[in-house]
Design a protein around this motif. Structure first.
Motif, PDB file in Angstrom:
ATOM      1  N   VAL A  76     -10.414   6.121  10.927  1.00  0.00           N
ATOM      2  CA  VAL A  76      -9.206   6.804  10.485  1.00  0.00           C
ATOM      3  C   VAL A  76      -9.025   6.510   8.992  1.00  0.00           C
ATOM      4  N   ASP A  77      -8.475   7.489   8.266  1.00  0.00           N
ATOM      5  CA  ASP A  77      -8.313   7.306   6.821  1.00  0.00           C
ATOM      6  C   ASP A  77      -7.063   6.440   6.549  1.00  0.00           C
ATOM      7  N   PRO A  78      -7.248   5.242   5.946  1.00  0.00           N
ATOM      8  CA  PRO A  78      -6.105   4.360   5.713  1.00  0.00           C
ATOM      9  C   PRO A  78      -5.020   5.010   4.859  1.00  0.00           C
ATOM     10  N   VAL A 136      -1.829  -1.755   9.866  1.00  0.00           N
ATOM     11  CA  VAL A 136      -3.109  -1.041   9.783  1.00  0.00           C
ATOM     12  C   VAL A 136      -3.357  -0.550   8.360  1.00  0.00           C
ATOM     13  N   ALA A 137      -2.311   0.059   7.783  1.00  0.00           N
ATOM     14  CA  ALA A 137      -2.449   0.613   6.435  1.00  0.00           C
ATOM     15  C   ALA A 137      -2.762  -0.484   5.414  1.00  0.00           C
ATOM     16  N   GLU A 138      -2.113  -1.645   5.562  1.00  0.00           N
ATOM     17  CA  GLU A 138      -2.334  -2.729   4.589  1.00  0.00           C
ATOM     18  C   GLU A 138      -3.759  -3.274   4.701  1.00  0.00           C
ATOM     19  N   ILE A 139      -4.224  -3.518   5.934  1.00  0.00           N
ATOM     20  CA  ILE A 139      -5.599  -4.011   6.102  1.00  0.00           C
ATOM     21  C   ILE A 139      -6.571  -2.974   5.533  1.00  0.00           C
ATOM     22  N   GLY A 140      -6.296  -1.706   5.850  1.00  0.00           N
ATOM     23  CA  GLY A 140      -7.123  -0.640   5.289  1.00  0.00           C
ATOM     24  C   GLY A 140      -7.071  -0.635   3.768  1.00  0.00           C
ATOM     25  N   GLY A 141      -5.896  -0.928   3.225  1.00  0.00           N
ATOM     26  CA  GLY A 141      -5.728  -0.965   1.775  1.00  0.00           C
ATOM     27  C   GLY A 141      -6.569  -2.060   1.134  1.00  0.00           C
ATOM     28  N   VAL A 142      -6.586  -3.235   1.744  1.00  0.00           N
ATOM     29  CA  VAL A 142      -7.422  -4.324   1.223  1.00  0.00           C
ATOM     30  C   VAL A 142      -8.876  -3.873   1.220  1.00  0.00           C
ATOM     31  N   ALA A 143      -9.283  -3.268   2.344  1.00  0.00           N
ATOM     32  CA  ALA A 143     -10.679  -2.830   2.463  1.00  0.00           C
ATOM     33  C   ALA A 143     -11.002  -1.776   1.410  1.00  0.00           C
ATOM     34  N   LEU A 144     -10.087  -0.818   1.197  1.00  0.00           N
ATOM     35  CA  LEU A 144     -10.319   0.226   0.190  1.00  0.00           C
ATOM     36  C   LEU A 144     -10.443  -0.386  -1.205  1.00  0.00           C
ATOM     37  N   ALA A 145      -9.585  -1.381  -1.485  1.00  0.00           N
ATOM     38  CA  ALA A 145      -9.622  -2.013  -2.803  1.00  0.00           C
ATOM     39  C   ALA A 145     -10.945  -2.741  -3.015  1.00  0.00           C
ATOM     40  N   LEU A 146     -11.391  -3.445  -1.978  1.00  0.00           N
ATOM     41  CA  LEU A 146     -12.665  -4.154  -2.110  1.00  0.00           C
ATOM     42  C   LEU A 146     -13.839  -3.185  -2.186  1.00  0.00           C
ATOM     43  N   GLN A 147     -13.678  -2.047  -1.513  1.00  0.00           N
ATOM     44  CA  GLN A 147     -14.748  -1.037  -1.555  1.00  0.00           C
ATOM     45  C   GLN A 147     -14.959  -0.523  -2.981  1.00  0.00           C
ATOM     46  N   LEU A 148     -13.869  -0.486  -3.763  1.00  0.00           N
ATOM     47  CA  LEU A 148     -13.987  -0.041  -5.161  1.00  0.00           C
ATOM     48  C   LEU A 148     -14.943  -0.952  -5.923  1.00  0.00           C
ATOM     49  N   ILE A 204       0.828  -1.218   0.000  1.00  0.00           N
ATOM     50  CA  ILE A 204       0.000   0.000   0.000  1.00  0.00           C
ATOM     51  C   ILE A 204       0.859   1.264   0.000  1.00  0.00           C
ATOM     52  N   GLY A 205       2.008   1.194   0.700  1.00  0.00           N
ATOM     53  CA  GLY A 205       2.882   2.362   0.755  1.00  0.00           C
ATOM     54  C   GLY A 205       3.419   2.722  -0.622  1.00  0.00           C
ATOM     55  N   ASP A 206       3.862   1.700  -1.378  1.00  0.00           N
ATOM     56  CA  ASP A 206       4.372   1.948  -2.730  1.00  0.00           C
ATOM     57  C   ASP A 206       3.260   2.449  -3.644  1.00  0.00           C
ATOM     58  N   LEU A 207       2.087   1.817  -3.550  1.00  0.00           N
ATOM     59  CA  LEU A 207       0.970   2.202  -4.424  1.00  0.00           C
ATOM     60  C   LEU A 207       0.615   3.666  -4.235  1.00  0.00           C
ATOM     61  N   VAL A 208       0.377   4.037  -2.980  1.00  0.00           N
ATOM     62  CA  VAL A 208      -0.110   5.388  -2.698  1.00  0.00           C
ATOM     63  C   VAL A 208       0.988   6.424  -2.955  1.00  0.00           C
ATOM     64  N   THR A 209       2.179   6.165  -2.408  1.00  0.00           N
ATOM     65  CA  THR A 209       3.241   7.167  -2.518  1.00  0.00           C
ATOM     66  C   THR A 209       3.650   7.381  -3.969  1.00  0.00           C
ATOM     67  N   ASN A 210       3.788   6.279  -4.722  1.00  0.00           N
ATOM     68  CA  ASN A 210       4.190   6.443  -6.123  1.00  0.00           C
ATOM     69  C   ASN A 210       3.141   7.186  -6.936  1.00  0.00           C
ATOM     70  N   SER A 214      -4.821  15.604  -6.993  1.00  0.00           N
ATOM     71  CA  SER A 214      -3.926  15.056  -5.981  1.00  0.00           C
ATOM     72  C   SER A 214      -4.531  13.742  -5.471  1.00  0.00           C
ATOM     73  N   VAL A 215      -3.658  12.772  -5.279  1.00  0.00           N
ATOM     74  CA  VAL A 215      -4.139  11.425  -4.975  1.00  0.00           C
ATOM     75  C   VAL A 215      -4.440  11.295  -3.486  1.00  0.00           C
ATOM     76  N   ASP A 216      -5.715  11.123  -3.131  1.00  0.00           N
ATOM     77  CA  ASP A 216      -6.008  10.816  -1.735  1.00  0.00           C
ATOM     78  C   ASP A 216      -6.998   9.662  -1.582  1.00  0.00           C
ATOM     79  N   SER A 217      -7.111   8.827  -2.619  1.00  0.00           N
ATOM     80  CA  SER A 217      -7.889   7.603  -2.471  1.00  0.00           C
ATOM     81  C   SER A 217      -7.289   6.538  -3.368  1.00  0.00           C
ATOM     82  N   LEU A 218      -7.641   5.296  -3.088  1.00  0.00           N
ATOM     83  CA  LEU A 218      -7.086   4.201  -3.889  1.00  0.00           C
ATOM     84  C   LEU A 218      -7.680   4.218  -5.292  1.00  0.00           C
ATOM     85  N   GLY A 219      -8.911   4.719  -5.414  1.00  0.00           N
ATOM     86  CA  GLY A 219      -9.530   4.815  -6.728  1.00  0.00           C
ATOM     87  C   GLY A 219      -8.710   5.681  -7.667  1.00  0.00           C
TER      88      GLY A 219
END
Lengths: 409, 228
Positions: A337-339, A96-108, A21-27, A252-257
């Motif tokens: 909290v925002d993942p 926490v961020a990774e679990i949140g990342g899975v949830a965000l991806a499934l939410q899409l 999730i760190g690489d995905l979001v930061t990149n 500016s990127v602030d969501s996984l979408g």
């Protein structure tokens, strides 16, 4: 033949396992704002994680000791404990961020509220960590994570001006509307995302789990020196496609979408489906790795039985720690909290904490009492010393930059 | 387990207590993990100070935190369960049950029921860190590490003390070899510990109640060749 298959599998899982999730979001964030002008940081970070992982993998293969064994042996119980607490905090934030990342991806896909998905993911992560075999976790999720190659395909489909991109990357041309201090802040964040400490805890502990011997060193090196750089190329593809699609409209990127948006623009629904599959696999794999790493670090500090190579009934305290960590991470996410914010914080703190584990590994990798003939050679020590300085500078600069730029605003 | 190097048994040669023994992983005869060498028990046998057991568990570990915090934590540990006798006494594993030392300390027995709480002796973790004073009472430094070698009866006995300034274990092994890399770390560690000296056990009198080591002569020899 079987050996080549094992090497190939190791490389493929290293590619998928590198991106989290760190690489995905930061990149994506960096790509949208700075294009490829920070590509050099990815290169520096990937080489750094190669140097670090190769050393700790070699130490694990020769001496049978994983990261936190060595931290305590070299730093003693007091400094070792401070080190453990700091590293645990960062690994937990990443968890926490990774679990949140899975949830965000499934939410899409599912379009239900995030807080409905989070507990399910927490339960699933714990169940996999309890029941699944170590190699199954690593291989299945690593291979599925390769779906992220869709970002490279997307970048190619977007048909960019390759010469201009290469020029921007090679000359590190900062876009004129960005300030130098945010440029510096994002370089530290990107460095932290590429060199996340848990990757090394997991890598060396995994080596002990799989009972590596000195004969496994060439295979381990192939995984590291081929797999991680290819993973780094995926990171660059994410940044490049974000620059092409999101850069012009100043999104500016602030969501996984938004991370997946460039793929959708280039390849449509099918591309997006692949991207989401990649998100889920990469973040779920990383959630498993970070969850295990919490258990590994504590077990290795206190010396109690850890690992998945024994039955859960033989490593009760290890599994108890994993359950508690998963519960705590889920509970943290349930505070709404925002993942993505947790991710941004975790990559910066990763950069802060890196020297704590890097230094003891560097010392032990040079100690013939542990390593015999497998001590660091000139190349490993040359690069190792350069990175000791680089990591030190990034660590000291991270927090002041974070405060000064108000997290990159 | 893997590689011939790991078969080497360091208990048959000279070892530095803090560097090679303290904080090592304890592994039983079947490869199961059972704790760390949280401290080492030392017993005065005749004129020698010998290693008689390894200590493990919170009572030993918390004391190693050191200072007032360490004592307070040990006290709290005892108060957690007042009904239990000798809670501040650490669990011990007799050296007879120890098989060999490499990157871990391997026992010759299974972990089930191996821990005992039958005896309390001196601790290596107290010895390292003790203040060292010269013949006229002047402060020389602190005990950085303690070197042991196999004695006549096969047990490891104290042969010398490393005395310098800094935290026990902070020599990181760079005092043992002059060529251990990387250059950057070696240079800094050696610079920080340039005043480190080695003292023969016969010239050092350990006063356990006062936590002080008194030397009969002022040492001048640097440990091995690293600080030449």
């Amino acid at each position: 033949m079987k050996k080549y298959l094992a090497v190939a599998l190791g490389i493929l899982t290293a590619i998928g396992g590198f991106v989290d999730i760190g690489d995905l979001v930061t990149n994506a964030q960096v790509g949208a704002r700075f294009g490829l002008s920070l590509a050099w940081v990815v290169v520096v970070g990937v080489l750094g994680i190669c140097v670090f992982a190769e050393m700790s993998g070699r130490v694990a293969a020769v001496s049978g000791r994983a990261t936190f064994d060595l931290v305590r042996e070299r730093l003693g119980p007091r400094l070792g404990l401070l080190n453990l607490l700091a590293s645990l905090l960062i690994t937990f934030l990443t968890f926490v961020a990774e679990i949140g990342g899975v949830a965000l991806a499934l939410q899409l896909v599912a379009s239900v509220h995030l807080l409905l998905i989070v507990p399910l993911i927490g339960l699933l992560v714990w169940f996999v960590l309890w029941k699944a075999k170590f190699s199954a976790i690593e291989n299945v999720l690593g291979l599925l994570g390769l779906a992220l190659i869709v970002f490279a395909v997307g970048l190619w489909q977007l048909g960019p001006d390759w010469a201009a991109l290469a020029q921007q990357a090679a000359a590190a041309e900062k876009p004129s509307d960005e300030h130098w201090r945010t440029f510096a802040y994002y370089s530290v964040a990107l460095f932290g995302a590429a060199m996340t400490p848990y990757e090394v805890f997991f890598f060396s502990s995994g080596g002990v789990e799989e009972r590596w011997t000195p004969e496994d060193i060439p295979t381990m090196r192939a995984n590291v020196f081929v797999g991680f750089p290819l993973g780094g190329l995926l990171s660059l593809a994410i940044a490049g496609s974000a620059w092409l699609v999101l850069g012009p409209s100043e999104i500016s990127v602030d969501s996984l979408g938004q991370v997946g948006l460039p793929v959708a623009a280039a390849l449509g629904k099918v591309g997006l489906a692949f991207a989401i599959l990649g998100f889920v696999a990469a973040t779920f794999g990383a959630a498993c790795e970070t969850g295990l790493s919490v258990g590994y670090s504590i077990g290795q500090y206190f010396g109690t039985q850890w690992g998945k190579y024994v039955r859960p009934s033989q490593a009760v305290s290890f599994h108890a720690v994993v359950v508690l960590a998963t519960l705590a991470a889920t509970a943290f996410l349930m505070t709404a909290v925002d993942p993505i914010l947790v991710t941004e914080v975790s990559v910066v703190f990763s950069a802060v904490a890196l020297p704590l584990t890097y230094f003891p590994i560097l010392v032990v990798a040079n100690d013939p009492d542990y390593m015999g003939e497998h001590v660091n050679g000139r190349l490993a020590n040359g690069l190792g010393s350069i990175y000791l300085v680089v990591i030190g500078v990034a660590s000291v600069a991270a927090l002041p930059l974070m405060i000064w730029t108000r997290m990159g605003q | 387990m893997s590689g011939d190097e790991r078969r080497e048994n360091r208990l048959e040669g000279r070892i530095d207590g803090a560097l090679h023994l303290l904080d090592r992983q304890l592994v039983d005869s079947e490869g199961a993990l059972l704790g760390k060498v949280d401290d080492v028990e030392l017993t005065q046998v005749g004129t020698h100070l010998a290693i008689t057991a390894v200590l493990t568990g919170p009572a030993a570990l918390l004391a190693r935190i050191g200072g007032r915090t360490g004592s307070a934590l040990v006290e709290k540990w005892a108060q957690l369960k007042p009904a239990e006798p000798h809670r501040t006494r650490p669990w011990r594993i007799d050296m007879e049950d120890v098989d060999r030392l490499d990157s871990a300390l391997h026992l010759s027995v299974r972990r089930d029921g191996v821990l005992r709480r039958d005896h309390e002796g001196h601790r290596l973790g107290r010895l390292t860190g003790m203040a060292v004073r010269g013949p006229d009472g002047e402060r020389v430094g602190r005990v950085m590490d303690a070197r042991f070698e196999p004695g006549d009866d096969g047990s490891l006995v104290l042969c010398s003390l490393m005395v310098g300034h800094g935290r026990p274990g902070s020599l990181l092994g760079y005092d043992r070899r002059g060529d251990q890399g990387p250059w950057l770390v070696r240079t800094v560690v050696r610079r920080l510990h340039r005043h480190t000296v080695i003292v023969g056990a016969e010239a050092a009198e350990i006063a356990w109640p006062e936590s002080t080591v008194r030397l009969s002569e002022l040492p001048s020899e640097a440990p091995d060749h690293a600080f030449g």
